[in-house]
Design an enzyme around this catalytic site. Structure first.
Site, PDB file in Angstrom:
ATOM      1  N   HIS A 171       0.817  -1.218   0.000  1.00 11.51           N
ATOM      2  CA  HIS A 171       0.000   0.000   0.000  1.00 11.51           C
ATOM      3  C   HIS A 171       0.847   1.264   0.000  1.00 11.51           C
ATOM      4  O   HIS A 171       0.390   2.338  -0.369  1.00 11.51           O
ATOM      5  CB  HIS A 171      -0.905   0.033   1.229  1.00 11.51           C
ATOM      6  CG  HIS A 171      -1.789  -1.150   1.354  1.00 11.51           C
ATOM      7  ND1 HIS A 171      -2.778  -1.432   0.443  1.00 11.51           N
ATOM      8  CD2 HIS A 171      -1.825  -2.154   2.265  1.00 11.51           C
ATOM      9  CE1 HIS A 171      -3.394  -2.545   0.802  1.00 11.51           C
ATOM     10  NE2 HIS A 171      -2.824  -3.006   1.901  1.00 11.51           N
TER      11      HIS A 171
ATOM     12  N   HIS B 295       5.896   7.169   6.031  1.00  9.61           N
ATOM     13  CA  HIS B 295       5.478   6.567   4.756  1.00  9.61           C
ATOM     14  C   HIS B 295       4.921   7.660   3.856  1.00  9.61           C
ATOM     15  O   HIS B 295       4.765   8.804   4.282  1.00  9.61           O
ATOM     16  CB  HIS B 295       4.454   5.460   5.003  1.00  9.61           C
ATOM     17  CG  HIS B 295       3.192   5.980   5.571  1.00  9.61           C
ATOM     18  ND1 HIS B 295       2.961   6.051   6.930  1.00  9.61           N
ATOM     19  CD2 HIS B 295       2.095   6.529   4.987  1.00  9.61           C
ATOM     20  CE1 HIS B 295       1.774   6.589   7.143  1.00  9.61           C
ATOM     21  NE2 HIS B 295       1.231   6.900   5.980  1.00  9.61           N
TER      22      HIS B 295
ATOM     23  N   HIS C 163       2.282   8.915   0.391  1.00 10.39           N
ATOM     24  CA  HIS C 163       1.140   8.760  -0.510  1.00 10.39           C
ATOM     25  C   HIS C 163       1.454   9.571  -1.755  1.00 10.39           C
ATOM     26  O   HIS C 163       1.885  10.725  -1.645  1.00 10.39           O
ATOM     27  CB  HIS C 163      -0.136   9.278   0.148  1.00 10.39           C
ATOM     28  CG  HIS C 163      -0.441   8.608   1.457  1.00 10.39           C
ATOM     29  ND1 HIS C 163      -1.317   7.552   1.582  1.00 10.39           N
ATOM     30  CD2 HIS C 163       0.047   8.833   2.706  1.00 10.39           C
ATOM     31  CE1 HIS C 163      -1.364   7.156   2.836  1.00 10.39           C
ATOM     32  NE2 HIS C 163      -0.545   7.925   3.551  1.00 10.39           N
TER      33      HIS C 163
ATOM     34  N   HIS D 162       3.930  11.073   5.643  1.00  7.32           N
ATOM     35  CA  HIS D 162       3.317  10.985   6.972  1.00  7.32           C
ATOM     36  C   HIS D 162       4.347  10.493   7.979  1.00  7.32           C
ATOM     37  O   HIS D 162       4.776   9.342   7.926  1.00  7.32           O
ATOM     38  CB  HIS D 162       2.117  10.048   6.954  1.00  7.32           C
ATOM     39  CG  HIS D 162       0.927  10.643   6.293  1.00  7.32           C
ATOM     40  ND1 HIS D 162      -0.157   9.926   5.897  1.00  7.32           N
ATOM     41  CD2 HIS D 162       0.666  11.932   5.968  1.00  7.32           C
ATOM     42  CE1 HIS D 162      -1.044  10.744   5.362  1.00  7.32           C
ATOM     43  NE2 HIS D 162      -0.553  11.956   5.373  1.00  7.32           N
TER      44      HIS D 162
ATOM     45  N   THR E 253      -5.736   6.942   7.992  1.00  6.39           N
ATOM     46  CA  THR E 253      -6.374   7.051   6.673  1.00  6.39           C
ATOM     47  C   THR E 253      -6.425   5.701   5.951  1.00  6.39           C
ATOM     48  O   THR E 253      -6.704   5.643   4.769  1.00  6.39           O
ATOM     49  CB  THR E 253      -5.659   8.086   5.786  1.00  6.39           C
ATOM     50  OG1 THR E 253      -4.334   7.636   5.518  1.00  6.39           O
ATOM     51  CG2 THR E 253      -5.619   9.446   6.466  1.00  6.39           C
ATOM     52  N   THR E 254      -6.116   4.631   6.681  1.00  8.56           N
ATOM     53  CA  THR E 254      -6.282   3.266   6.161  1.00  8.56           C
ATOM     54  C   THR E 254      -7.095   2.482   7.184  1.00  8.56           C
ATOM     55  O   THR E 254      -7.152   2.865   8.359  1.00  8.56           O
ATOM     56  CB  THR E 254      -4.914   2.577   5.965  1.00  8.56           C
ATOM     57  OG1 THR E 254      -4.203   2.605   7.199  1.00  8.56           O
ATOM     58  CG2 THR E 254      -4.116   3.253   4.865  1.00  8.56           C
TER      59      THR E 254
HETATM   60 ZN    ZN Z   1      -0.438   7.916   5.508  1.00  9.58          ZN
END
Ligand code: ZN
Length: 294
Positions: free
Chosen positions: A86, A120, A122, A145, A229-230
């Site tokens: 992800h 991590h 996005h 993040h 947000t996951t």
């Molecule tokens: Zn994130």
């Protein structure tokens, strides 16, 4: 010094702890898309990301705040980089984690100490999308993040499983495209070459967290109480979205897009759509960064 504002020049932040290899995905047309994430993700009233409105009125009302980084936070450190299908995620060696923390001053960050857990990203398939948070309804190419948990907890997992709305602090950084490479990304990109497939993991050296933040000693931050947000979208995050952009070059960003997800497709567009703000307030701060001697 002058504060280069995000909504003028560009720029902005995000989070993905939680499930590493779960069945969720970001494509709205797939059964695993955001509408299927379930429970708190769909029913929660304090979900993330959100759109952040920035205007003169908001900035004029910004309170002054201070943010301290521990000495180890600003040092170059060994790290572990993982492709979890992800996102690409960097974590520090366990023995270095507890001494890498940030702390608010002047009532900033709920006056807590937050221990670094992982970083991590996005990103999108083109320059007009990628960030999870949007600014005046505009997206940017990438959001980092920096995930921390309150030192009141023994681990990130314990913090996520609490019901404390300030259990985690995630610093969100927006990356805008630049012509020149950002040297701060070099340690990550060097390790990234070993991580093509979902599940791949490698070791790296010389990761400097502070250098991945915007260069300014002061910047605007936007704080609000939100969620991961996951899935499972736990509402335990004190978000700190930085309103000044940091930089990444197009060729550096392309190296993230070349990584493969769990379905052996390019790992990109791994951002959740913005969520309703509901009754929440977004607080603006003019934040001064201070590197601690300890
Ligand atoms: Zn994130």
């Amino acid at each position: 010094m002058k504060l280069a504002l995000l909504f003028f020049c560009a720029a902005f932040l995000f989070i993905t702890p939680g499930k590493a290899n779960g069945p969720f995905c970001y494509d709205e047309d797939e059964d695993c898309g955001p509408k299927s994430w379930g429970d708190t993700c769909n029913k929660g009233r304090r979900q993330s990301p959100v759109n952040i409105e920035i205007n003169y009125d908001v900035l004029n009302k910004a309170n002054k705040a201070q943010l301290y980084y521990s000495r180890d936070y600003s040092r170059s450190q060994d790290f572990i980089l993982k492709n979890n299908g992800h996102t690409i995620q960097a974590s520090l060696r366990a023995d270095l984690t507890s001494t890498s923390y940030l702390q608010g001053g002047q009532d900033n960050l709920a006056n807590k100490r937050y221990v670094f857990s992982q970083l991590h990203f996005h990103w999108g398939s083109n320059k007009d999308q990628g960030t999870e948070h949007t600014f005046n309804d505009k997206s940017y190419p990438m959001e980092g993040h920096f995930v921390h948990y309150s030192s009141e907890f023994n681990s990130l997992t314990e913090a996520i499983n609490s019901t404390d709305p300030n259990a985690l602090a995630v610093v969100g950084v927006v990356y805008v495209l630049s012509d020149d490479d950002n040297t701060a990304f070099k340690p990550i990109l060097k390790a990234l070459k070993n991580l093509k497939k979902s599940g791949d993991q490698t070791n790296g050296a010389n990761l400097n967290l502070v250098k991945l933040l915007p260069k300014q000693e002061r910047f605007y931050t936007f704080q609000y109480n939100g969620s991961l947000t996951t899935p499972d979208c736990a509402e335990v995050v004190l978000w700190n979205v930085i309103g000044n952009g940091a930089r990444i070059s197009k060729s550096q960003l392309q190296q993230f897009r070349d990584v493969l997800d769990a379905h052996n497709k390019p790992l990109e567009n791994n951002f959740r759509p913005v969520q309703d703000l509901n009754e929440r307030e977004i607080r603006a701060y003019e934040t001064q960064v201070i590197l601690s001697k300890y």
